[in-house]
Design a protein around this motif. Structure first.
Motif, mmCIF file in Angstrom:
data_model
loop_
_atom_site.group_PDB
_atom_site.id
_atom_site.type_symbol
_atom_site.label_atom_id
_atom_site.label_comp_id
_atom_site.label_asym_id
_atom_site.label_seq_id
_atom_site.Cartn_x
_atom_site.Cartn_y
_atom_site.Cartn_z
ATOM 1 N N LEU A 17 33.895 39.733 25.582
ATOM 2 C CA LEU A 17 32.645 40.132 26.243
ATOM 3 C C LEU A 17 31.964 41.272 25.487
ATOM 4 C CD1 LEU A 17 33.567 40.201 30.050
ATOM 5 C CD2 LEU A 17 32.783 38.301 28.654
ATOM 6 N N ALA B 72 31.967 32.874 35.514
ATOM 7 C CA ALA B 72 31.303 33.956 34.767
ATOM 8 C C ALA B 72 30.248 34.623 35.645
ATOM 9 C CB ALA B 72 30.685 33.425 33.485
ATOM 10 N N SER B 99 37.876 33.436 27.909
ATOM 11 C CA SER B 99 36.855 34.260 28.566
ATOM 12 C C SER B 99 37.414 34.992 29.778
ATOM 13 C CB SER B 99 35.664 33.398 28.994
ATOM 14 O OG SER B 99 35.127 32.713 27.893
ATOM 15 N N TYR B 199 33.252 41.351 35.700
ATOM 16 C CA TYR B 199 31.958 41.424 35.009
ATOM 17 C C TYR B 199 31.075 40.248 35.425
ATOM 18 C CZ TYR B 199 34.522 44.679 32.034
ATOM 19 O OH TYR B 199 35.276 45.724 31.573
ATOM 20 N N THR B 209 27.174 40.026 27.705
ATOM 21 C CA THR B 209 27.205 38.734 27.025
ATOM 22 C C THR B 209 28.570 38.093 27.162
ATOM 23 O OG1 THR B 209 25.659 39.629 25.413
ATOM 24 C CG2 THR B 209 26.763 37.580 24.809
ATOM 25 N N PHE B 210 28.605 36.847 27.635
ATOM 26 C CA PHE B 210 29.826 36.038 27.672
ATOM 27 C C PHE B 210 29.816 35.086 26.485
ATOM 28 C CE2 PHE B 210 30.870 37.230 31.980
ATOM 29 C CZ PHE B 210 32.199 36.868 32.127
#
Lengths: 105, 394
Positions: A17, B72, B99, B199, B209-210
């Motif tokens: 991230l 996300a 992720s 997040y 930003t992912f």
């Protein structure tokens, strides 16, 4: 060449991230360039066609006039030079500039 | 707190667990033998019994992609699949894990094509064992229900934050009716708690930003983090099992042992075949044979030292794999356990039995035959054939 100290796996955000916004500015894509656009101030009519076409937002404009080119981010694609109506922008070998700039240091 | 005993299929109780968890988003695509998990869950959605946003998609690739997006965004996300559906998710499985998105997925184990087959083996989830997900295998419908509920807490634990797959055997468990003790809604609701995303993309005050490009300069560091996080999940899985025992009275560990302490020979096997093996252990114990069983529950992270230690006193072990690693030295469970025993420093004689592919039954006689062979190996100290195939016609 300046080598930045890179962070270890315990020091970086997880999951790849990027935690702050607008950080693309910190990525200096200017280092990718093999040819550099050079603008001839005398020929430039400030029509801003280069500003419209530049895919990297690297044409610096102040008060409606072209002030210069952001070489930290310009990748040297040459679109500005190809589109410029009065042919005020020419693409020059990046190597020549680097040799000159290197000599200064 | 109340417990109700119900007669349900594995799939029905998996859907029931999902209903009680009440996730924010479920994105799923039907595939045999998982179909009635999402079919039943979609009824709960239609009847207004859950608050879930149910996303119907055109493929499993899209299902997992939608799960990644929803997770996300900051939601508690669940899905379910089987076999070829899992294979179609493959690319996104890695993205979900890397992720650090705590998605919970039920995988009803089914053979991967081809030739095309809809019945049980473990080739689907064994192929996904390196995707970075925590993998928990269940023996029966009860364990499936219990594991799905615990998986929420494991996935979302701050030291872990990884996706979790919960498995049970296709048709054998998914479609067989079993007795299951279910908890009441409030107990499950309180146990899973409220999800606090780290997040969330929907937090517009803190944009981030992912999934950015991650090349040779940082990719390796991110993989190293994943190693740490999945290894950290081991104590967390045990802690959550302890908490789960308080609400259910049922015990869970990284693996289960059955009559193993004083055993001389043992079978190691995952999922429903462990149930059959326990029945054989009971029969053989009545005949005075010192036989036992070890059933791994958590396959990723693999408790290699703990299992090696639990097996160290035995004279001979048969490690049963319901999948093949073509051209490899035995099945995945076999290679993991042998490697663990080497690290532990004690390696009882061992054989690998490949069984049950494409839903081929393994019955009590087959298992009794394996124990008989182990008895001979224990006596002679000699292994005639290291890798064997039980149940295949010559």
């Amino acid at each position: 060449m300046i080598v930045k100290k890179q962070k270890g796996w315990k020091e970086i955000p997880k999951g790849g991230l990027i935690l702050e916004a607008g950080n693309a500015e910190q990525y200096e894509t200017g280092s990718w360039r093999s040819k550099r656009p050079v603008r001839d101030e005398n020929k430039c009519t400030h029509c801003l066609i280069c500003w419209v076409y530049c895919p990297d937002s690297s044409i610096i404009v102040e008060e409606g006039k072209v002030k210069g080119i952001d070489y930290q981010h310009c990748k040297g694609c040459g679109i500005c030079a190809a589109e410029c109506p009065p042919k005020a922008i020419t693409m020059k070998e990046e190597k020549e500039f680097q040799e000159k700039e290197g000599a200064k240091k | 707190m109340s417990i109700t005993t119900v007669a349900v299929t594995g799939n029905e109780v998996a859907a029931y667990a999902m209903k009680q968890i009440n996730p924010d988003v479920v994105a799923a695509y039907p595939i045999t033998p998982q179909t009635d998990v999402v079919e039943k869950f979609s009824e709960y959605v239609a009847d207004g019994l859950v608050n879930t946003e149910f996303i119907t998609v055109e493929s499993e690739h899209s299902a997992m992609s939608a799960c990644v997006g929803a997770a996300a965004a900051g939601g508690r996300v669940m899905t379910a699949t089987s076999a070829n559906g899992l294979a179609l998710m493959f690319e996104i499985l890695y993205i979900a894990a890397s992720s650090k998105l705590p998605i919970i997925m039920t995988v009803v184990n089914r053979a991967l094509s081809g030739p095309i087959n809809i019945h049980c083996d473990h080739s689907d989830t064994m192929a996904a064992r390196d995707a970075g997900w925590i993998q928990i295998y269940s023996e029966n419908a009860q364990e499936a229900y219990d594991n799905i509920i615990q998986a929420v807490r494991i996935a979302e634990n701050m030291k872990v934050r990884l996706p979790v797959m919960v498995m049970y055997d296709g048709f054998i468990i998914s479609h067989g009716i079993d007795r299951v003790d279910v908890l009441d809604d409030t107990t499950v609701h309180d146990f899973v708690g409220k999800y606090q995303p780290n997040y969330p993309l929907l937090d517009v005050e803190n944009p981030l930003t992912f999934g950015p490009l991650d090349l040779y300069d940082y990719y390796f560091e991110h993989k190293r983090q994943q190693v740490e996080d999945i290894n950290n999940s081991k104590p967390v899985i045990l802690e959550i099992a302890k908490e789960f025992r308080e609400i259910s009275g049922r015990e869970y560990d990284l693996f289960e042992t059955y009559q193993l302490e004083d055993a001389e020979t043992a079978i190691v096997v995952l999922s429903s075949a462990a149930g059959t093996s326990k029945a054989v252990v009971d029969q053989l114990r009545q005949e005075g044979k010192k036989v036992g069983l070890l059933k791994p529950r958590v396959f990723r992270p693999f408790p290699y030292l703990e299992i090696a230690q639990a097996l160290s006193h035995l004279k001979a072990i048969a490690i049963l794999d319901r999948s093949i690693s073509f051209g490899g030295f035995g099945g995945p469970l076999f290679t993991e356990i042998r490697s663990g025993m080497m690290e532990f420093g004690k390696t009882p004689e061992n054989i690998n039995i490949i069984f049950g592919l494409g839903g081929r039954d393994i019955n009590e006689q087959d298992i009794a035959g394996i124990y008989k062979q182990l008895e001979e190996i224990a006596k002679s100290g000699k292994v005639k054939e290291r890798i064997q195939y039980v149940g295949v016609r010559e």
